[in-house]
Design a protein around this motif. Structure first.
Motif, PDB file in Angstrom:
ATOM      1  N   ARG A 175       0.816  -1.225   0.000  1.00  0.00           N
ATOM      2  CA  ARG A 175       0.000   0.000   0.000  1.00  0.00           C
ATOM      3  C   ARG A 175       0.848   1.273   0.000  1.00  0.00           C
ATOM      4  O   ARG A 175       0.336   2.363  -0.254  1.00  0.00           O
ATOM      5  N   ASN A 199       1.236   2.677  -3.798  1.00  0.00           N
ATOM      6  CA  ASN A 199       0.270   3.550  -4.465  1.00  0.00           C
ATOM      7  C   ASN A 199      -0.243   4.650  -3.538  1.00  0.00           C
ATOM      8  O   ASN A 199      -1.277   5.261  -3.783  1.00  0.00           O
ATOM      9  N   LEU A 207      -1.607   4.557  -0.661  1.00  0.00           N
ATOM     10  CA  LEU A 207      -2.733   4.320   0.244  1.00  0.00           C
ATOM     11  C   LEU A 207      -2.219   4.415   1.679  1.00  0.00           C
ATOM     12  O   LEU A 207      -2.965   4.699   2.604  1.00  0.00           O
ATOM     13  N   ARG A 234      -3.620  11.294  -7.051  1.00  0.00           N
ATOM     14  CA  ARG A 234      -4.738  10.603  -7.704  1.00  0.00           C
ATOM     15  C   ARG A 234      -4.389  10.234  -9.137  1.00  0.00           C
ATOM     16  O   ARG A 234      -4.718   9.145  -9.606  1.00  0.00           O
ATOM     17  N   ARG A 256      -1.971   7.315  -9.186  1.00  0.00           N
ATOM     18  CA  ARG A 256      -2.619   6.043  -8.889  1.00  0.00           C
ATOM     19  C   ARG A 256      -3.225   5.392 -10.125  1.00  0.00           C
ATOM     20  O   ARG A 256      -3.424   4.187 -10.167  1.00  0.00           O
ATOM     21  N   GLN A 257      -3.540   6.197 -11.122  1.00  0.00           N
ATOM     22  CA  GLN A 257      -4.084   5.606 -12.354  1.00  0.00           C
ATOM     23  C   GLN A 257      -3.026   4.789 -13.083  1.00  0.00           C
ATOM     24  O   GLN A 257      -3.348   3.950 -13.917  1.00  0.00           O
ATOM     25  N   MET A 288      -4.310  -1.655  -8.779  1.00  0.00           N
ATOM     26  CA  MET A 288      -4.273  -2.677  -7.736  1.00  0.00           C
ATOM     27  C   MET A 288      -5.416  -3.666  -7.888  1.00  0.00           C
ATOM     28  O   MET A 288      -6.523  -3.276  -8.259  1.00  0.00           O
ATOM     29  N   PHE A 321      -7.317  -7.043  -5.653  1.00  0.00           N
ATOM     30  CA  PHE A 321      -7.492  -7.357  -4.240  1.00  0.00           C
ATOM     31  C   PHE A 321      -7.903  -8.804  -3.999  1.00  0.00           C
ATOM     32  O   PHE A 321      -8.477  -9.453  -4.857  1.00  0.00           O
ATOM     33  N   ASN A 369     -13.239  -6.639  -4.472  1.00  0.00           N
ATOM     34  CA  ASN A 369     -13.694  -5.262  -4.261  1.00  0.00           C
ATOM     35  C   ASN A 369     -14.369  -4.642  -5.472  1.00  0.00           C
ATOM     36  O   ASN A 369     -14.107  -3.498  -5.832  1.00  0.00           O
ATOM     37  N   ARG A 420     -10.318  -4.199 -14.738  1.00  0.00           N
ATOM     38  CA  ARG A 420     -10.507  -2.862 -14.177  1.00  0.00           C
ATOM     39  C   ARG A 420      -9.156  -2.219 -13.876  1.00  0.00           C
ATOM     40  O   ARG A 420      -8.942  -1.036 -14.129  1.00  0.00           O
TER      41      ARG A 420
END
Lengths: 342, 222
Positions: free
Chosen positions: A50, A53, A55, A79, A82-83, A87, A89, A93, A154
């Protein structure tokens, strides 16, 4: 080098009640590499991934991805970063309120991609992860493996440079795990994406990772090429992880490897159990028959029930004599299995 | 036939009262929805560990919600008389009931919104953050859609409570079926008027419940 972690420390809370999650970690991960981090729960691997990125932000030290220092930016800049560092999970999610198509479109909506472009991209991604025909299904109508495929699609939507996998296969059965790992390997090869994954399963590391870091109590205790770590694990915890990977799968792979390396002659596998391990069966075989014997691989393990040995031999010579030799081994109660012919 | 069963019922007045009740319920529900949702989202986002984590904002909004949720409605109406006079200019008619209805119901709904938002999978919020979503995107594309069934069933319960509140507001002359049942029915001992007004209120409640249940089913894809 794609990812640089320099002297990372991460503590949660302040004062005496604070907990150290990551301690003095420095790592470099190359462009296009599949890098695994293995550790038991609480080892700090979730926190570590984490940090990549943003987080979580390190208490001290720096996290750099490419030329961008993730640990020094925030707001809009973070932000946008992060694109490019997406990530997946353990529990997928996904948004239950959105269909497969809409879930995959979500990061594109966030990035402000126009609708027409979005639709085209989503269609490509659905194709890539093998979900054609399920576009309009809701997550509740999908199996675990399919949900993770949506998660992967995604994550790939905004053409990231790095893909972070947070225990991505831990909620899946072994077969589905393998299909997801194959998909990840394919993506890594085709798109040249750098993949960082955390897991507690050595199988995952062995199957797809190039290098591995072993974490214990917030520290990286062992780091190296997966093959080296497998052959000579140094730390006790690493040895435990290596032994996790069960023998049969390992042996099957070794076998395929041997067949490639020794294409000529007859490959046989001998299994000695108990007192046969102490008799010179092989020596008398060589004396009795005019065959050339080449030892390819062998080991003896001492188990609770006694010694257990396997020996893989390459027999070169006249096929009739080889057959006789194999028969001789059978007569001497040595389990013999022909595993490859020329 | 109907005239014989309910000799005292003036159907024109009954219809007018029904329209007033529906009007008060609809408008107050609409405002409650907007204010309650805003307040609920604020409560959620300002709570510890969330995007706008802020102790002071969380404390103030929490206190506001708890205080107004705790005051019995009939007392709230009386307490709000000066405020209503200032805002609406009168204490008579359906509009005069609005401030009390909304101030009574919005905190109640805000609390339900908070519970609905707390039920959302934390992982989904983390995933949205990891995709680089702005707070506004998270509110409108994640928080609200992902808690939609609970939000809808919450507003259904609130709307039904509001039907009851409008009847109570009848005491201070707000109009509607409550006023009719109390003044024309109870105080003049015309049981048939009270009965018909009650039945109409029940029908309204059943219709709201039916629509609410239908909408929840439609939204829920889990």
């Amino acid at each position: 080098m794609m990812i640089h972690l320099t002297d990372i420390n991460k503590r949660f809370g302040v004062g005496t009640g604070s907990i150290s999650a990551v301690e003095n970690v420095s790592l470099e991960i190359a462009d296009g590499e599949i890098f695994g981090v293995i550790g038991y729960s609480g080892a700090g691997k979730s926190t570590l991934i984490r940090l990549l990125n943003g987080l979580e932000m390190p208490t001290s030290g720096s996290v750099k991805i490419g030329s961008l220092e993730i640990s020094a930016i925030k707001g809009k800049e973070l932000r946008e970063a992060r694109q490019k560092v997406s990530m997946i999970f353990q529990h997928f999610n996904l948004l239950w309120s959105r269909t497969v198509r809409e879930n995959i479109a979500f990061p594109l909506e966030i990035a402000g991609v126009r609708k027409a472009v979005r639709e085209k991209k989503v269609a490509e991604l659905i194709e890539l992860v093998g979900l054609s025909g399920r576009e309009n299904a809701y997550p509740s109508e999908l199996s675990g493996g399919q949900k993770q495929r949506v998660g992967i699609a995604r994550a790939l939507a905004n053409d990231p440079e790095v893909l972070l996998c947070d225990e991505a296969t831990s909620a899946l059965d072994p077969e589905t795990t393998d299909s997801i790992l194959d998909l990840l390997t394919g993506i890594n090869e085709r798109l040249g994406l750098t993949i960082v994954l955390i897991t507690h399963e050595m199988h995952v590391i062995r199957k797809i990772c190039h290098r591995v870091a072993v974490m214990e109590a917030g520290k990286v205790v062992e780091l190296g090429d997966v093959l080296d770590v497998f052959q000579s694990p140094k730390e006790p915890i690493t040895k435990r992880f290596v032994s996790q990977v069960t023998e049969p799968v390992e042996a099957r792979q070794a076998m395929a490897h041997i067949k490639e390396e020794f294409p000529s002659g007859t490959l046989i596998k001998l299994v000695f159990v108990g007192e046969k391990t102490e008799q010179p069966v092989l020596a008398s075989l060589i004396r009795k028959f005019t065959v050339d014997v080449n030892i390819v691989q062998g080991n003896i393990s001492h188990t609770h029930g006694g010694a257990y040995g396997t020996l893989i031999l390459q027999l070169l010579g006249d096929s009739a004599i080889i057959e006789e030799a194999i028969l001789y081994l059978h007569e001497n109660d040595v389990q013999t299995e022909v595993i490859g012919n020329d | 036939m109907i005239e014989n069963l309910f000799p005292n019922v003036d159907w024109t007045k009954m219809w007018e009262a029904t329209v007033e009740t529906l009007y008060m319920t609809a408008i107050s529900t609409l405002f409650t929805l907007v204010i309650g949702l805003g307040l609920g989202v604020l409560l959620f986002l300002s709570s510890p560990g969330q995007l706008w984590s802020n102790k002071l904002v969380n404390f103030i909004s929490g206190a506001f919600v708890n205080i107004f949720r705790s005051i019995p409605f009939i007392i709230l109406i009386i307490l709000l008389i000066p405020f209503t006079k200032f805002l609406i200019g009168t204490m008579r008619g359906p509009d005069a009931a609005m401030p009390a209805l909304i101030i009574g119901a919005a905190p109640f709904y805000a609390r339900m919104v908070l519970i609905a938002l707390q039920e959302i999978d934390k992982g989904v919020l983390e995933a949205s953050k990891s995709m680089g979503a702005k707070t506004r995107t998270i509110i409108f594309k994640v928080l609200i859609p992902e808690s939609m069934p609970a939000l809808v069933s919450g507003i259904t319960v609130t709307a039904i409570a509001l039907v009851g509140y409008t009847a109570m507001a009848g005491i201070i002359g707000a109009g509607g079926l409550g006023t009719l049942a109390y003044l024309d029915g109870f105080q003049r001992s015309r049981e048939d008027v009270t009965l018909v007004a009650t039945v109409i209120i029940l029908i309204i409640v059943f219709i709201i419940q039916f629509i609410g249940d239908f909408a929840v089913k439609k939204f829920d894809k889990r």
